[in-house]
Design an enzyme around this catalytic site. Structure first.
Site, mmCIF file in Angstrom:
data_model
loop_
_atom_site.group_PDB
_atom_site.id
_atom_site.type_symbol
_atom_site.label_atom_id
_atom_site.label_comp_id
_atom_site.label_asym_id
_atom_site.label_seq_id
_atom_site.Cartn_x
_atom_site.Cartn_y
_atom_site.Cartn_z
ATOM 1 N N GLY A 164 -24.008 4.911 -3.617
ATOM 2 C CA GLY A 164 -24.849 5.526 -4.650
ATOM 3 C C GLY A 164 -24.180 6.652 -5.397
ATOM 4 O O GLY A 164 -24.769 7.222 -6.326
ATOM 5 N N TYR A 193 0.825 -1.209 0.000
ATOM 6 C CA TYR A 193 0.000 0.000 0.000
ATOM 7 C C TYR A 193 0.855 1.253 0.000
ATOM 8 O O TYR A 193 1.960 1.235 0.542
ATOM 9 C CB TYR A 193 -0.915 0.018 1.229
ATOM 10 C CG TYR A 193 -2.003 -1.009 1.248
ATOM 11 C CD1 TYR A 193 -2.335 -1.762 0.129
ATOM 12 C CD2 TYR A 193 -2.727 -1.249 2.422
ATOM 13 C CE1 TYR A 193 -3.340 -2.717 0.178
ATOM 14 C CE2 TYR A 193 -3.732 -2.198 2.475
ATOM 15 C CZ TYR A 193 -4.030 -2.928 1.351
ATOM 16 O OH TYR A 193 -5.023 -3.868 1.410
#
Length: 347
Positions: free
Chosen positions: A245, A53
């Site tokens: 969303g 990472y």
């Protein structure tokens, strides 16, 4: 914040885990330190990272930066003992690390020493193998997965070799527990069997992708988890942000993961957004925040140890942590099951 056992280690981890894969790219060091402060104050006691990472993108020049940022926080605060720290050993094929060498007794000791140095700590609570040397069906590879080229004897011999090296690291005090990631039921069963035979570190957890949109874990691995007390550490519980969303109707917010990785790791497909719409509709009808609903649902699963979330901003972190106060009704859970049947594998 609910605490769950980390396998049979005697350690307990919070139901939500702070993921750090954006530390050093999307999340600058100062913001990352603030996230750790805030998460611990909210009751999170679990932080997950990896030697490879940050991501988005993965680059040779940034490899290890997320661990370094956690390390500077450890050094600055002196609070290393206040939380459970997990990191990972990259597997075969990642050319940025050890020229893509597979995980073996030849790599484990030096790789752990590198992580300890970057993390500025004397020990790692949970040391995980990021993916199997033999490959994995995770990350959408399940659609064409074929294990017939595997060599069983070589796989098992490598597992024994790695377990011996891990035991040496436990004996030195460098690691406390061992976990897997992107593993299968067969693979995990072999690690468990061989560890028991050798008196070596027992698998405590499996870190696999799991969300309302990706439920590959629900059958064989779920059974293994429950019967063998090997908890799931769910990564991408928000389906790379889809379940918020924010990507509906073609939207791509500036600085979002999709703006950096347009295909969202194979999750952006023709059936994705219809499935998301159904989960958003359930949340709206029951006056639930969709992000918090998705995380709260993870906590209802019988095999869940912790759900790993990532936040690029403080506002997102605050929003995500609100999930601990959400309790889903039987009606909501039934509607989620119905939506899953309608969209069993949207990507």
């Amino acid at each position: 914040m609910k605490m769950n056992p980390l396998g049979r280690t005697g350690l307990e981890v919070s139901e939500l885990c702070l993921g750090t894969m954006t530390f050093g790219t999307q999340t600058p060091e100062q913001d990352a330190h603030a996230q750790i402060d805030y998460a611990l104050a909210a009751g999170v006691n679990f932080v997950d990272t990896a030697e490879m990472y940050p991501v988005n993108p993965v680059r040779k020049e940034t490899t290890g930066r997320s661990e370094e940022i956690i390390g500077t926080w450890n050094a600055k605060t002196g609070r290393r003992g206040d939380y459970i720290l997990a990191t990972k050993h990259s597997g075969e094929g990642l050319v940025h690390v050890r020229d893509g060498a597979p995980i073996s007794s030849q790599t484990i000791a030096a790789t752990i020493e590198g992580s300890l140095k970057r993390l500025q700590t004397d020990y790692i609570d949970l040391y995980q193998f990021h993916w199997p040397n033999r490959g994995s069906y995770m990350f959408r590879k399940n659609w064409a997965y074929d294990p017939s080229s595997q060599n069983r004897e070589e796989t098992l011999a490598n597992m024994v070799d790695c377990l011996e090296a891990l035991q040496a690291q436990v004996d030195k005090g460098n690691i406390r527990a061992f976990g897997l990631s992107n593993e299968s039921a067969w693979g995990t069963a072999q690690w468990l069997r061989l560890a028991e035979a050798a008196g070596a570190p027992r698998v405590a957890s499996i870190q696999n992708e799991y969300s309302l949109m990706c439920r590959l874990y629900d059958t064989d691995l779920a059974e293994l988890s429950v019967n063998e007390e090997v908890g799931l550490l769910a990564f991408s519980p928000l389906a790379a942000g889809l379940l918020s969303g924010k990507y509906q109707k073609g939207a791509v917010p500036e600085g979002s993961r999709k703006s950096l990785v347009p295909g969202l790791g194979g999750r952006d497909g023709p059936r994705t957004y219809g499935a998301v719409a159904d989960y958003l509709d359930i949340a709206a009808r029951h006056q639930l925040d969709p992000v918090q609903m998705a995380l709260a649902w993870c906590g209802t699963r019988p095999f869940m140890a912790s759900a790993i979330f990532g936040a690029t901003t403080q506002a997102q972190l605050t929003h995500l942590l609100g999930a601990v106060d959400v309790r889903l009704s039987d009606e909501v859970l039934q509607e989620i099951d119905q939506a899953h049947r309608a969209h069993p594998m949207p990507y």
